[in-house]
Structure formats: C-alpha cells, structure tokens
Motif scaffolding. Structure first.
Motif, PDB file in Angstrom:
ATOM      1  N   GLY A   9      35.007 -32.367  29.451  1.00  0.00           N
ATOM      2  CA  GLY A   9      33.645 -31.559  29.130  1.00  0.00           C
ATOM      3  C   GLY A   9      34.260 -30.051  28.597  1.00  0.00           C
ATOM      4  N   ILE A  10      33.171 -29.470  28.060  1.00  0.00           N
ATOM      5  CA  ILE A  10      33.231 -28.283  27.351  1.00  0.00           C
ATOM      6  C   ILE A  10      32.200 -27.124  27.880  1.00  0.00           C
ATOM      7  N   ARG A  11      32.553 -25.999  27.857  1.00  0.00           N
ATOM      8  CA  ARG A  11      31.554 -24.943  28.208  1.00  0.00           C
ATOM      9  C   ARG A  11      31.034 -24.222  26.933  1.00  0.00           C
ATOM     10  N   LEU A  12      30.019 -24.076  26.403  1.00  0.00           N
ATOM     11  CA  LEU A  12      29.550 -23.537  25.254  1.00  0.00           C
ATOM     12  C   LEU A  12      29.183 -22.070  25.635  1.00  0.00           C
ATOM     13  N   ASP A  13      29.929 -21.021  25.115  1.00  0.00           N
ATOM     14  CA  ASP A  13      29.629 -19.732  25.540  1.00  0.00           C
ATOM     15  C   ASP A  13      28.407 -19.251  24.786  1.00  0.00           C
ATOM     16  N   ALA A  14      27.499 -18.336  25.170  1.00  0.00           N
ATOM     17  CA  ALA A  14      26.381 -17.913  24.431  1.00  0.00           C
ATOM     18  C   ALA A  14      25.432 -19.092  24.034  1.00  0.00           C
ATOM     19  N   ALA A  15      25.264 -20.267  24.891  1.00  0.00           N
ATOM     20  CA  ALA A  15      24.516 -21.290  24.360  1.00  0.00           C
ATOM     21  C   ALA A  15      23.113 -20.945  24.056  1.00  0.00           C
ATOM     22  N   ASP A  16      22.590 -19.677  24.490  1.00  0.00           N
ATOM     23  CA  ASP A  16      21.201 -19.349  24.139  1.00  0.00           C
ATOM     24  C   ASP A  16      21.037 -18.932  22.885  1.00  0.00           C
ATOM     25  N   VAL A  17      22.250 -18.768  22.066  1.00  0.00           N
ATOM     26  CA  VAL A  17      21.969 -18.292  20.704  1.00  0.00           C
ATOM     27  C   VAL A  17      22.472 -19.311  19.633  1.00  0.00           C
ATOM     28  N   LEU A  18      22.736 -20.690  20.253  1.00  0.00           N
ATOM     29  CA  LEU A  18      23.206 -21.745  19.369  1.00  0.00           C
ATOM     30  C   LEU A  18      21.919 -22.589  18.946  1.00  0.00           C
ATOM     31  N   ASP A  19      21.976 -23.203  17.608  1.00  0.00           N
ATOM     32  CA  ASP A  19      20.893 -23.780  17.035  1.00  0.00           C
ATOM     33  C   ASP A  19      20.696 -25.004  17.898  1.00  0.00           C
ATOM     34  N   PHE A  20      19.402 -25.572  18.298  1.00  0.00           N
ATOM     35  CA  PHE A  20      19.119 -26.603  19.031  1.00  0.00           C
ATOM     36  C   PHE A  20      19.705 -27.989  18.528  1.00  0.00           C
ATOM     37  N   ASP A  21      19.240 -28.061  17.015  1.00  0.00           N
ATOM     38  CA  ASP A  21      19.676 -29.210  16.384  1.00  0.00           C
ATOM     39  C   ASP A  21      21.222 -29.567  16.362  1.00  0.00           C
ATOM     40  N   PHE A  22      22.045 -28.450  16.457  1.00  0.00           N
ATOM     41  CA  PHE A  22      23.550 -28.442  16.763  1.00  0.00           C
ATOM     42  C   PHE A  22      23.829 -29.230  18.044  1.00  0.00           C
ATOM     43  N   MET A  23      23.103 -28.441  19.191  1.00  0.00           N
ATOM     44  CA  MET A  23      23.484 -28.953  20.458  1.00  0.00           C
ATOM     45  C   MET A  23      23.129 -30.484  20.586  1.00  0.00           C
ATOM     46  N   LYS A  24      21.782 -30.955  19.924  1.00  0.00           N
ATOM     47  CA  LYS A  24      21.452 -32.248  19.897  1.00  0.00           C
ATOM     48  C   LYS A  24      22.542 -32.991  19.266  1.00  0.00           C
ATOM     49  N   ALA A  25      23.192 -32.638  18.230  1.00  0.00           N
ATOM     50  CA  ALA A  25      24.266 -33.458  17.466  1.00  0.00           C
ATOM     51  C   ALA A  25      25.400 -33.524  18.461  1.00  0.00           C
ATOM     52  N   LEU A  26      25.561 -32.551  19.012  1.00  0.00           N
ATOM     53  CA  LEU A  26      26.741 -32.379  20.075  1.00  0.00           C
ATOM     54  C   LEU A  26      26.816 -33.417  21.033  1.00  0.00           C
ATOM     55  N   ARG A  27      25.347 -33.396  21.620  1.00  0.00           N
ATOM     56  CA  ARG A  27      25.190 -34.343  22.789  1.00  0.00           C
ATOM     57  C   ARG A  27      25.475 -35.733  22.264  1.00  0.00           C
ATOM     58  N   ASN A  28      25.104 -36.257  21.079  1.00  0.00           N
ATOM     59  CA  ASN A  28      25.281 -37.552  20.669  1.00  0.00           C
ATOM     60  C   ASN A  28      26.716 -37.899  20.570  1.00  0.00           C
ATOM     61  N   VAL A  29      27.567 -36.933  19.933  1.00  0.00           N
ATOM     62  CA  VAL A  29      28.969 -37.160  19.639  1.00  0.00           C
ATOM     63  C   VAL A  29      29.516 -37.229  21.038  1.00  0.00           C
ATOM     64  N   ALA A  30      29.301 -36.495  21.921  1.00  0.00           N
ATOM     65  CA  ALA A  30      29.793 -36.475  23.368  1.00  0.00           C
ATOM     66  C   ALA A  30      29.584 -37.897  24.182  1.00  0.00           C
ATOM     67  N   ASN A  31      28.219 -38.398  23.843  1.00  0.00           N
ATOM     68  CA  ASN A  31      27.954 -39.723  24.572  1.00  0.00           C
ATOM     69  C   ASN A  31      28.715 -40.690  23.811  1.00  0.00           C
ATOM     70  N   GLU A  32      29.192 -40.494  22.713  1.00  0.00           N
ATOM     71  CA  GLU A  32      30.016 -41.690  22.088  1.00  0.00           C
ATOM     72  C   GLU A  32      31.322 -41.355  22.299  1.00  0.00           C
ATOM     73  N   VAL A  33      31.793 -40.343  22.660  1.00  0.00           N
ATOM     74  CA  VAL A  33      33.267 -40.194  22.958  1.00  0.00           C
ATOM     75  C   VAL A  33      33.640 -40.661  24.286  1.00  0.00           C
ATOM     76  N   LYS A  34      32.798 -40.352  25.373  1.00  0.00           N
ATOM     77  CA  LYS A  34      32.864 -40.573  26.565  1.00  0.00           C
ATOM     78  C   LYS A  34      31.492 -40.600  27.442  1.00  0.00           C
TER      79      LYS A  34
END
Length: 372
Positions: A9-34
């Motif tokens: 897993g990874i910890r995203l620093d300052a996630a409250d300023v990250l783009d939500f679409d980016f986090m959704k894309a990252l979640r999809n990739v994470a689900n595929e990887v493991k």
C-alpha cells in the motif's frame, strides 16, 4: 513496482488537495495490481466520507479523534470523545475504518500533551478498541515526550537508540500496556470488525459495546482520580474476562456491573472467546531472557604480566612528565591554525519507499490518462 517489490500500500501525503478523479484512477489501478492493496491518505479537516469509500481511498488519518483523545482527557470531558465517535461512525458504520492515532510526526507527543500522565493508558485503550485502525508512532510505545519548539518538528522525530529501551517490556508501564493492547486487538476480531454501541457516558466515565455475530466486548474507562462503578445493560449472560487485569466477572439478566479504579480502564471479553484466543500465551516465549555474561577468572600468570606492564607504563609516564617540565614553550609561538573548510552535507536521497510510491503514482497516471 508493486508486484516486483510486493508493496502492500501507499500513504498519500496531503490527500485533501489531490484531485478526486486522480484518486479514483489510482484506486482502479490498485485493485488490478493487488486486490488487497491499501490506499491511505493524509486528511485533516472535512467529511472523511468524501475520501473514504469504495471508489477512492480505503482510509484517511483520523485527526478528529486524535484531537478528542487528548483534549477530552485534559478537560475531563468524555462527551467530546463520544460525540466525535458517534459522528464518525455515522459516516459509514463498522466498515468505515479510519486510521486512528494518538500522535504522529506532525503533532506533539501524546505523553507531552496530556496534563495527567495517568491518562496515557486511557487514550490508548480507546484508540485500540474504538472503530478504526489503531496505529503507533515510533517511540510513543515507550512514553517519550516531544514538543514543537521554535517552529521546528525536530524534537518530534528524534533518533532513538533501542539499546536504551531494551528492558522496556519489563520495566516500562507504557510499553507493557501497548504490548497488551496490540495482542488483544490482533486476537479479538470483534474489536476489528464489530459494530459500536454507546452504553454509558458521563464527563468522567465512558463505556461502549463492540458486537459481532451475537458476541460482544465491553470497554470502559474512568478518567477520574477516584474509583467508579460501571453498569452496562443489554449484555449476553455468561462469564467475562477483564483482558487487562485478568479478573473474571459473571453477567446475569443482561447486566454487567464492575468497579474501575481511578484513571483506569478495562476490556471485558466473553470467557470462551478469551480462553480460545490464547492472547498472552506466547508473550514470554517471544521475549528472550537476558543473562549476565559469565566472568572467567584470569590465570595467575596473566595477572602478574598485567601488573608488570602497569608498573612499566607508570615509570614511562613519569619520565614524560619530567621531560615536559624541562621544556619551556612560549604561548606566543603557537600559531592558531585556520579552521578547515566545512563541506556542505550532500542532499539526502529519497527513501526507497518514497521512490516506490512515486513510481507507482506515475504508473497510475500514465496507464490511466484517459480516466483522469
């Protein structure tokens, strides 16, 4: 990278300023990887459910509870803690698992912030048994202090020599308690997955029930200097074990009644669950016993040789001192040597885990550009 190095897993620093679409894309990739790859973000304020859901992150830092844990004890106000838990639990119930902490690298140590150091144990009993994922910032298991000074966080992130704490499991009350709480949380699944019900609440006493598959665990804390009686209703009848003190009590007619000493807490677990879990059975075996090294008496000849060497050394030293007294050195003839230039310290390379996390994020962006 995640597959090659088995990253979990990874910890995203300052996630409250990250783009939500980016986090959704990252979640999809994470689900595929493991499938069980974990995404946790640093979020301080706001409605945590915006970040923690099936489409974005698995968890975020629970700053709301962190604040309540120390100020609720400093003010003898369990209403603040209970209200915070009630509001957070309402966002997603038992499946809403936030990252609980009492301190971290950005805030002062909990032992420093607590006005009454006896509340250290109470804050951690709550952190380990309330809904969420408990965590421990390095060093706080020893009860060390750390205060922000002159705008610097250096004192919050000290270098620790573990040899200084090698006897903590035997002599440090903070360490022994954290050890117990970690084992209890690990072995008693009700505390990890059970639902939550507030059962008793005053300014100085607080009790709640965690339940799973018809079984319950009762947790109670008392922040008063005096003892207090705890009464909780709606509990399945039977024998319960106080996990911290080992006392056994019987619950009848759905009523659990017990006494808590001042500034103490307890976790009552059904006896059949406790006995089957063997929570503390292997603790002693995991802590290797330390014995003083055996000192062998040296041979007589070795002792005599050492004595002769000492006498010779003493005579040599006396000659040197005598020679030094005969030599007069003028201080004015000693020229001060210029100080050697100080080389700049090279920049610290990024930690391996930081590189892995960045590579993984970059991969997520490149492979999911059409989703961002």
């Amino acid at each position: 990278m995640a597959k090659e190095f088995d990253v979990d897993g990874i910890r995203l620093d300052a996630a409250d300023v990250l783009d939500f679409d980016f986090m959704k894309a990252l979640r999809n990739v994470a689900n595929e990887v493991k499938p069980d790859f974990w995404l946790m973000g640093e979020v301080i304020h706001g409605e945590y459910s915006r970040w923690v859901n099936e489409g974005t992150l698995h968890s975020v830092t629970n700053y709301h509870l962190h604040k309540a844990l120390y100020s609720g004890h400093n003010e003898h106000n369990y209403f603040e803690i209970a209200h915070t838990v009630r509001r957070l639990y309402g966002m997603g119930g038992s499946n809403f698992r936030l990252y609980n902490f009492t301190d971290n690298h950005d805030v002062e140590r909990i032992y420093t912030k607590l006005n009454n150091k006896a509340h250290f144990g109470l804050a951690h009993i709550l952190s380990y048994t309330l809904p969420g994922i408990p965590s421990m910032y390095y060093g706080s298991e020893f009860g060390i202090e750390g205060r922000k000074e002159r705008g610097s966080d250096d004192s919050l992130r000290p270098y620790l020599n573990l040899d200084d704490f090698k006897d903590s499991l035997e002599n440090n009350g903070c360490t022994k308690l954290i050890r117990k709480l970690g084992l209890i949380r690990q072995k008693i699944k009700i505390l990890a997955y059970g639902d939550y019900r507030e059962a008793l609440l005053t300014n100085r006493q607080y009790a709640y029930v965690r339940g799973l598959d018809g079984q319950v665990v009762v947790v109670a804390v008392n922040n008063d200097d005096n003892g207090a009686d705890i009464n909780v209703n709606g509990i399945p009848d039977g024998e319960y074990v106080g996990a911290l003190n080992g006392n056994r009590i019987n619950v009848g007619y759905g009523h659990l009644g017990a006494h808590l000493d001042g500034n103490s807490g307890e976790i009552w677990i059904p006896a059949h669950i406790w006995d089957a879990a063997n929570v503390f059975d292997n603790v002693a075996a995991e802590i290797p016993a330390t014995k003083a090294p055996k000192v062998e008496k040296p041979p007589k000849e070795t002792v005599n040789k050492a004595k002769r060497s000492a006498v010779k050394t003493k005579k040599t030293a006396e000659k040197i001192v005598k020679a030094a007294e005969e030599v007069k050195v003028e201080v004015s003839e000693i020229k001060e040597q210029p100080a050697a230039p100080v080389a700049e310290e090279p920049a610290k390379p990024a930690e391996p885990e930081e590189i892995l996390a960045q590579d993984f994020i970059n991969a997520a962006i490149e492979s999911n550009a059409d989703m961002i």
